[in-house]
Write an enzyme that holds these catalytic residues in place. Sequence first.
Site, mmCIF file in Angstrom:
data_model
loop_
_atom_site.group_PDB
_atom_site.id
_atom_site.type_symbol
_atom_site.label_atom_id
_atom_site.label_comp_id
_atom_site.label_asym_id
_atom_site.label_seq_id
_atom_site.Cartn_x
_atom_site.Cartn_y
_atom_site.Cartn_z
ATOM 1 N N ASP A 340 131.678 14.798 63.649
ATOM 2 C CA ASP A 340 131.660 14.091 64.923
ATOM 3 C C ASP A 340 132.903 14.423 65.753
ATOM 4 O O ASP A 340 133.993 14.631 65.214
ATOM 5 C CB ASP A 340 131.619 12.579 64.650
ATOM 6 C CG ASP A 340 131.931 11.768 65.886
ATOM 7 O OD1 ASP A 340 131.100 11.796 66.811
ATOM 8 O OD2 ASP A 340 133.004 11.135 65.952
ATOM 9 N N GLU A 395 129.925 18.967 66.403
ATOM 10 C CA GLU A 395 129.524 18.338 67.662
ATOM 11 C C GLU A 395 130.561 18.747 68.707
ATOM 12 O O GLU A 395 131.608 18.125 68.840
ATOM 13 C CB GLU A 395 129.483 16.804 67.521
ATOM 14 C CG GLU A 395 128.878 16.146 68.738
ATOM 15 C CD GLU A 395 129.440 14.764 69.048
ATOM 16 O OE1 GLU A 395 128.774 14.026 69.778
ATOM 17 O OE2 GLU A 395 130.551 14.429 68.603
#
Length: 681
Positions: A340, A395
């Site tokens: 993330d 990401e």
Amino acid sequence: MTTSQLTAKDVLAVDPWLENEAGAIVHRHDLFRKWKDTIQNVEGGYDKFMKGYNKLGFNVQPDNSVVYREWAPNAIEAVLIGEFNKWNRISHPMQKDEYGVWSITVPPTATGEVAIPHDSKVKISMIAATGERIERLPTWIQRVTQDLKVSPVYEARFWNPPASETYNFKNPRPPKPESVRIYEAHVGISTSEYRVGTYKEFTTNMLPRIRDLGYNVIQLMAVMEHAYYASFGYQVTSFFAASSRYGTPEELKELIDTAHGMGLTVLLDIVHSHACKNVLDGLNRFDGTDHLYFHSGPKGQHELWDSRLFNYGHHEVLRFLLSNLRFWVDTYQFDGFRFDGVTSMMYKHHGIGAGFSGGYHEYFGDSVDLEAVIYLMLANDAIHTLYPDAITIAEDVSGMPLLCVPVEKGGVGFDYRLSMAIPDMWIKLLKHKTDDEWEMGNIVHTLTNRRYGEKSIAYAESHDQALVGDKTLAFWLMDKEMYTNMSDLTEYTPVVSRGIALHKMIRLLVHSLGGEGYLNFEGNEFGHPEWLDFPREGNGNSFHYARRQWNVVDDPLLRYRYLNEFDKAMNHLEQKYKWLSAEPAYVSLKNESDKVIVYERAGLLFVFNFHPTKSFTDYRVGVDVAGDYKIVLSSDEKRFGGFDNISLDVTFPTTALAWNDRKNFTQVYLPARTCIVLAKV
């Protein structure tokens, strides 16, 4: 053993356009090598360094004594307290070594049993440098629980189940998939009921559904324990604890093992980009200072996320984070990670207010946080060294060159990056353009605009779009008619007809043209009728929107099942022809007036007619390989909510005449808002 040196020549062999940046890339790699060599020479290599959880935290010894160690260099006194010693702040003092690690050995009971009962509460009590007494949850704790009726603050528990209650893995990991078709899921919302779903229910109800839909990878969100349910898992407090909201660690192990038995690969959504700033149950101010795991002052604060930022240049922080990765792979058998917030990590500006034009200078200048990039290089290099079949996904919205190139070639080492521009494009189109204003060239450009040789995961819509205040694609397309006209007993209105047609077309286009992997957020495969809104003060702590309504897709009278069936057919077709692992598509037509897109990939011919009103008979399309073709998928089939205007029995022979830069052509019937896939007979 030293890591081999990278040269500018090595960098240019990967991408000749990096000539001006080769020096920065070599410098970055030199810093990486220095860290890797330090880990090798000081710690004995990745294998030993990444097993920090076997040394720090709580570890039961063969004689049933318990050793507890904690890094807290700035504390001047430390005591282990818990239910086992009636929270006595004197009886179990800890000793500090030269590296700032406190330790204690709790001997077994007189009868030889572990003196700290399984699942009992524990804490570390310290005297900070200021003289203040502070009490914290152990940082390496593997189980924390929350009783919201009492307090939102977590309590740490010593997790040491008896052999009879310990889950033993039965299934080997599945082989690394050639094509990744990812089902992104959140255990808590995976129930239709008004409550938090459980690991057990996910294992029983969701795994067969995911397998039958044709997905081969599950990406689990919100597993690392987080303070606030509505944070979607992104405010992590205890990095080694699987969220207790959904059940026990053993039940999560069973979920992953069962998935492996079904041939499903399981990835963890890992949050190493920042940490919750909670003090009582997080890492923040653990030993009384603001700079133990994090940078001190403003550098250690993420203003937008209201969270703390790790000091990736510190030896012990690297031990903590790299060991955290290995822990999830070893203890729970995860097969890899979706990292993330990689954009936030790699740049000092954290991506806030930064627009990336694609110019190479943006990725290697002063704005880059080299310590964070090197951490990501170490993480990828270590994981792929120890687990060659592991999958890592970044990401990243910036599109940093070499992000998905192996570290030894000068890259950051990820296997895939998420193509975050694709879902943004669809939202902009649906919000701001009428159907006849859609530009085929712009759509194709966005779907194909990726660095050759660096794999990307395409997705039509993100989980963020499912959240309250935003809209899913289905909602943008059909809006309020989803409440009134999704039953086969009601009129098939123009809005619903358009919505179902475009939902299918968008998904197949993204799946087959947009990347080397595909991702779907749970429920979106059938056009979930509600947004996602977690229980919070603003909605009366309601679970009404914090669940997935499987009842609507399972109801044979509702039209959601058409989208679900198309999703399944699309995935199974990819499984057969493997276009995701094939070379990128060759696009032979982007016709703006006809609104037609044609391309070939993996031996298949894909034809899309996005025109809102025009159908075309005998539409000529180019194809490179001569022969007879048949339709293997049509969005117009009745079982997908179409009108059955396209016959699946027709054979399409090619004519040896060049068309749209292809050697042959064939002619097809293209009703408005339909797509077909043809394969050679």
